[in-house]
Design an enzyme around this catalytic site. Structure first.
Site, mmCIF file in Angstrom:
data_model
loop_
_atom_site.group_PDB
_atom_site.id
_atom_site.type_symbol
_atom_site.label_atom_id
_atom_site.label_comp_id
_atom_site.label_asym_id
_atom_site.label_seq_id
_atom_site.Cartn_x
_atom_site.Cartn_y
_atom_site.Cartn_z
ATOM 1 C CB ALA A 61 2.205 -8.040 6.458
ATOM 2 C CD GLN A 215 -1.195 -2.347 -3.434
ATOM 3 O OE1 GLN A 215 -0.994 -1.421 -4.236
ATOM 4 N NE2 GLN A 215 -0.362 -3.353 -3.319
ATOM 5 C CG ASP A 256 4.872 -5.624 3.816
ATOM 6 O OD1 ASP A 256 4.631 -4.423 3.573
ATOM 7 O OD2 ASP A 256 4.074 -6.537 3.550
ATOM 8 C CG ASN A 266 4.719 -0.144 4.272
ATOM 9 O OD1 ASN A 266 4.052 -1.166 4.483
ATOM 10 N ND2 ASN A 266 4.142 1.007 3.986
ATOM 11 C CE LYS A 267 2.709 -2.478 -1.898
ATOM 12 N NZ LYS A 267 3.184 -3.551 -2.809
HETATM 13 O O1 MRU Z 1 1.780 -5.696 -1.737
HETATM 14 P P1 MRU Z 1 0.852 -5.555 -0.567
HETATM 15 O O2 MRU Z 1 -0.457 -4.921 -0.918
HETATM 16 O O3 MRU Z 1 0.678 -6.860 0.175
HETATM 17 O O4 MRU Z 1 1.588 -4.562 0.418
HETATM 18 C C1 MRU Z 1 1.002 -4.243 1.640
HETATM 19 C C2 MRU Z 1 1.791 -3.285 2.440
HETATM 20 O O5 MRU Z 1 2.870 -2.872 2.102
HETATM 21 C C3 MRU Z 1 1.214 -2.941 3.774
HETATM 22 O O6 MRU Z 1 1.576 -1.631 4.139
HETATM 23 C C4 MRU Z 1 1.741 -3.911 4.842
HETATM 24 O O7 MRU Z 1 1.618 -5.235 4.411
HETATM 25 C C5 MRU Z 1 1.030 -3.756 6.118
HETATM 26 S S1 MRU Z 1 -0.683 -4.285 6.012
HETATM 27 C C6 MRU Z 1 -1.350 -4.112 7.556
#
Ligand code: MRU
Length: 360
Positions: A61, A215, A256, A266-267
């Site tokens: 994010a 990730q 997010d 979140n993810k």
């Molecule tokens: O799809 P992504 O890799 O952008 O998802 C990221 C996440 O869900 C993170 O946990 C979130 O953005 C926080 S990053 C500090």
């Protein structure tokens, strides 16, 4: 020194940087290629910045918020060449912001960063104030992450003392990548983990693979290994058994978008981990900048969830009759979260009033 390395010392456990501005262009560490290849992508206009966000050259994010901010600087550079009137300047920047914001819908940080940038756009054709604002946002993000790390450490130490755990090093489970790669540097949940490591309170980190984009397996494992922080990978399928095994002290994740009642997006997979953590009396913490809290939304059900392409999930050559359910994020109800930690303070009970009271 490779360009993705920051000049900080190894004792910061913080050497990786996902983006930099140089000579009128944005350079992104290409996260699609990690860990096999460390390479940069030069981004020279706003359309390319939007594509880089959508295609996940850069992700996380705060990092996509910063890419949006620099994307608007790139748009301003292009507009300035045509010597625009005040209304052409405003309209051009607004159109670029709309295009950048549409690249990924869930993380509110992107919308927040674009709003901040548009607020500083002043005289037509003047790019310098926008570039200064983007640079300031980048520096402020690292500072905020370090504050979150310190606050998370304080909460964890206070909870450990309360539980009679003394100062034994702790085992943490985390999900996705919330580190330097996902921010301007240091990270949110991974920043908390860096702070534990720096305070000699970390026994080790278990990182989920984070399917389907990996990730955790590709980015978090690489990032922690670069910093010399002990990391062990676990499949999402293995995480419940790990949490039931009694060796995890905390589940620490990023966010997010957080609704006013504390529901946290979140993810994808975070919700399942939170359920398993609660069922096994493992404490849970969300670490995110205050700008992640969207007080315009009452509950997590109102947060838009990005659906990503089937091709990310289906194996190459899959039968075209096979469908794919591929949401990028899920909603964890506030009741499953023990702590929300921001740069301005930590909360054990979330509400719009409590979040508002944290704002400086
Ligand atoms: O799809 P992504 O890799 O952008 O998802 C990221 C996440 O869900 C993170 O946990 C979130 O953005 C926080 S990053 C500090």
């Amino acid at each position: 020194m490779p360009p993705w390395n920051s000049p900080m010392t190894a004792t910061d456990f913080d050497r990786i940087r996902p983006l930099r501005w140089e000579a009128g262009a944005l350079y992104l560490l290409d996260q699609r290629a990690l860990p096999q290849r460390v390479s940069e992508l030069r981004v020279a206009d706003a359309a390319a910045a939007a594509a880089a966000i959508r295609d996940m050259v850069v992700r996380g994010a705060p990092a996509i918020g910063l890419t949006g901010a620099y994307g608007l600087v790139l748009a301003a550079q292009t507009l300035a060449r045509a010597e625009p009137t005040a209304s052409q300047w405003r309209a051009g920047l607004a159109a670029a912001a709309t295009r950048l914001a549409a690249a990924r819908p869930t993380a509110v940080h992107l919308h927040w960063a674009l709003g901040q940038m548009q607020a500083v756009a002043s005289a037509p054709g003047e790019v310098a104030p926008l570039l200064a604002a983007a640079r300031a946002m980048q520096a402020a993000d690292v500072a905020a992450n370090r504050q979150m790390g310190a606050r998370a450490l304080a909460v964890i130490e206070q909870q450990a003392a309360g539980a009679g755990q003394g100062d034994r090093p702790l085992q943490v489970l985390t999900h996705c990548n919330t580190g330097s790669l996902a921010t301007a540097g240091y990270g949110t949940a991974l920043g908390a983990i860096r702070s534990l490591q720096a305070a000699a309170r970390l026994a080790g980190v278990f990182a989920t693979e984070t399917r389907p984009w990996l990730q955790g397996a590709r980015l978090t494992a690489w990032e922690l290994a670069q910093e010399g922080i002990p990391v062990t990978l676990v499949t999402e399928g293995g995480a419940a058994a790990l949490l039931a095994g009694g060796q995890i002290d905390w589940l620490i994740v990023g966010a997010d978008r957080i609704a006013a009642n504390g529901d946290t997006v979140n993810k994808i997979g975070t919700y399942g981990l939170m359920l398993a953590a609660r069922a096994n009396d493992v404490r849970t913490m969300v670490v995110a900048p205050l700008a992640t809290v969207d007080l315009t939304l009452q509950t997590g059900r109102q947060i838009p969830i990005e659906q990503r392409a089937a091709g990310e999930l289906l194996p190459a050559g899959a039968d075209p009759r096979i469908g794919a359910y591929n949401p990028a994020f899920d909603v964890t109800p506030a009741a499953l979260i023990d702590w929300w930690v921001t740069e301005h303070g930590a909360l054990a009970a979330a509400s719009a009033e409590a979040f508002r009271a944290l704002a400086p």
